[in-house]
Enzyme design. Structure first.
Site, mmCIF file in Angstrom:
data_model
loop_
_atom_site.group_PDB
_atom_site.id
_atom_site.type_symbol
_atom_site.label_atom_id
_atom_site.label_comp_id
_atom_site.label_asym_id
_atom_site.label_seq_id
_atom_site.Cartn_x
_atom_site.Cartn_y
_atom_site.Cartn_z
ATOM 1 N N GLY A 1 11.658 2.116 2.883
ATOM 2 C CA GLY A 1 11.254 0.720 2.541
ATOM 3 C C GLY A 1 9.723 0.609 2.076
ATOM 4 O O GLY A 1 9.489 1.304 1.195
ATOM 5 N N ASP B 1 6.797 18.360 11.015
ATOM 6 C CA ASP B 1 6.244 17.808 9.452
ATOM 7 C C ASP B 1 4.989 17.678 9.070
ATOM 8 O O ASP B 1 4.760 16.560 8.479
ATOM 9 C CB ASP B 1 7.511 16.836 9.092
ATOM 10 C CG ASP B 1 7.465 16.439 7.710
ATOM 11 O OD1 ASP B 1 7.328 17.295 7.016
ATOM 12 O OD2 ASP B 1 7.980 15.209 7.434
ATOM 13 N N GLY C 1 8.810 4.071 -0.050
ATOM 14 C CA GLY C 1 9.408 5.268 -0.147
ATOM 15 C C GLY C 1 10.892 4.652 0.121
ATOM 16 O O GLY C 1 11.341 3.399 0.008
ATOM 17 N N ILE D 1 0.790 -1.180 0.143
ATOM 18 C CA ILE D 1 -0.026 0.110 0.086
ATOM 19 C C ILE D 1 0.757 1.301 -0.042
ATOM 20 O O ILE D 1 0.201 2.482 -0.180
ATOM 21 C CB ILE D 1 -0.883 0.028 1.201
ATOM 22 C CG1 ILE D 1 -0.236 -0.283 2.560
ATOM 23 C CG2 ILE D 1 -2.081 -1.093 1.263
ATOM 24 C CD1 ILE D 1 -1.044 0.007 3.701
ATOM 25 N N GLY D 2 2.081 1.067 0.153
ATOM 26 C CA GLY D 2 2.921 2.436 0.107
ATOM 27 C C GLY D 2 4.514 1.955 0.079
ATOM 28 O O GLY D 2 4.893 0.899 0.363
ATOM 29 N N VAL E 1 5.329 -0.338 2.844
ATOM 30 C CA VAL E 1 4.202 -0.778 3.724
ATOM 31 C C VAL E 1 3.201 -1.390 2.956
ATOM 32 O O VAL E 1 2.723 -1.321 1.898
ATOM 33 C CB VAL E 1 3.526 0.672 4.297
ATOM 34 C CG1 VAL E 1 2.430 0.281 5.057
ATOM 35 C CG2 VAL E 1 4.519 1.743 4.930
#
Length: 421
Positions: A39, A153, A36, A33-34, A41
């Protein structure tokens, strides 16, 4: 109340789950599902708790010790924050090799989407949706601040959202605890209190918040900033939420951040111009220029409140302007919504609305529940010195101490125990 549409992918488009994940059998990995630089997700099913979770694999943990410290900070902070509007760590899988592990698996609460993805969907929201989402975000920010933490952030990708309009703040890798360093007694003898304070201020003004959501005082490298930096970021997110009203933006393709700058003080492309502030402001995509186009240039009084002379000189280069009336930018928004946005997006942080004042806004009079606006029982104090560089052995030890919070039977290798005495 009709809820935001949840995007559903066809089975053919769902990324296949990774086959090299070393996780306990209780977790059944379903699909990616993700992804970056850290690593991946994946969505997974927890057979023991019988619920869907998110598992974040962090690879090459010790490749860069600065990034490694950010990972540790996020894990340690999340392990100490317990609130419905902050994503919760459910488990940290025990590494297979406690001496030499180089990857971690965090099991987290899962959400339907995040604000960044929501802004890209071809749907529109009512003002009721928007103020509910904003209210829930502010409740989470209030708890974070009362725990002595500046997130630093806050941006759409770090605000998870569910179909019921609940919001969960995530990604505390750049957050800071505003407290005396937990292990200040471990500092070398030649580092006195003044030096510690200098280090703290230098780190506070480091790499924080994505440029488009960065408060002016951070852009100008002010050292004594406050929780008002997070309020500015929330204001930028609020503006994008208002862009999801059909009355404000007729096409979802036209949605954009309110301040989409391409460059930022004090970076100069040529050191020969280091003292020529006019060189910095060339082009109309400077981040502060984008802010001044909307809000107008700051008053002389607000400029004089800045700490540094070079920041004052830099502001003085921008041509004076009045800005715009935000009600013309968001014509479909209520007067209460526009007034709240105006009070969040204020150049001078001492004049910016506080989180408590924002929660008391008339905008929320029909949905506010004071019982939800809880405060942390105490300030978060991390079990390591967050203001000092750590060796790989110290970092490994600290990670395993966090793992022990979920798995008390884990025994830290003696070599790491010795290194942290």
């Amino acid at each position: 109340m009709q809820q935001p549409h949840k995007h559903k992918s066809s089975k053919a488009s769902i990324p296949r789950p990774p086959c090299d994940w070393l996780i306990p059998d209780r977790y059944e990995v379903r699909h990616l599902i993700g992804a970056g630089s850290y690593g991946h997700v994946c969505e997974a099913y927890d057979r023991q708790e019988r619920k869907v979770v998110a598992i974040k694999k962090i690879q090459r943990v010790f490749e860069d010790l600065i990034d490694c410290k950010r990972i540790l900070r996020e894990i340690a902070i999340l392990n100490r924050l317990k609130h419905d509007n902050i994503v919760r760590t459910l488990d940290i899988c025990v590494p297979h090799d406690l001496d030499k592990f180089d990857e971690l698996y965090l099991v987290l609460e899962i959400a339907d989407s995040d604000f960044k993805k929501l802004f890209k969907t071809p749907v529109f929201l009512s003002e009721l949706h928007i103020k509910t989402l904003l209210y829930n975000l502010l409740v989470g920010v209030k708890y974070t601040h009362t725990a002595g933490i500046y997130h630093r952030d806050l941006k759409p990708a770090n605000c998870l959202v569910n179909q019921d309009c609940s919001v969960k703040i995530c990604d505390f890798g750049l957050a800071r605890t505003i407290d005396t360093p937990a292990n200040s007694s471990t500092l070398p003898n030649d580092e006195n209190e003044a030096q510690v304070g200098k280090n703290m201020k230098r780190q506070l003004t480091g790499h924080v918040v994505t440029r488009w959501y960065r408060a002016p005082e951070l852009i100008l490298l002010q050292e004594k900033y406050t929780e008002a930096i997070d309020v500015w970021s929330v204001g930028c997110i609020f503006a994008e939420l208002l862009g999801m009203m059909k009355e404000n933006m007729s096409s979802h393709i036209d949605r954009a951040p309110i301040f989409p700058g391409n460059s930022c003080f004090p970076l100069s492309p040529d050191q020969k111009h280091a003292s020529d502030y006019r060189f910095y402001t060339r082009g109309n995509r400077d981040q502060l220029n984008m802010i001044f186009n909307i809000l107008g240039t700051p008053s002389e009084e607000d400029i004089q409140c800045l700490e540094k002379e070079d920041a004052k000189k830099y502001i003085g280069i921008f041509p004076p302007r009045d800005g715009i009336d935000l009600s013309t930018k968001f014509p479909g928004a209520s007067l209460e919504a526009v007034n709240l946005l105006k009070r969040m997006l204020v150049f001078n942080p001492t004049k910016r609305i506080t989180v408590d004042q924002a929660l008391s806004s008339p905008l929320f009079k029909d949905i506010r529940k004071a019982s939800l606006e809880t405060t942390a029982p105490h300030k978060v104090k991390l079990p390591f010195d967050d203001w000092k560089a750590m060796t790989e052995h110290q970092l490994r030890y600290a990670f395993l101490k966090e793992v022990q919070r979920f798995h008390s039977t884990v025994v830290i290798p003696p070599s790491l125990e010795v290194a942290n005495r």
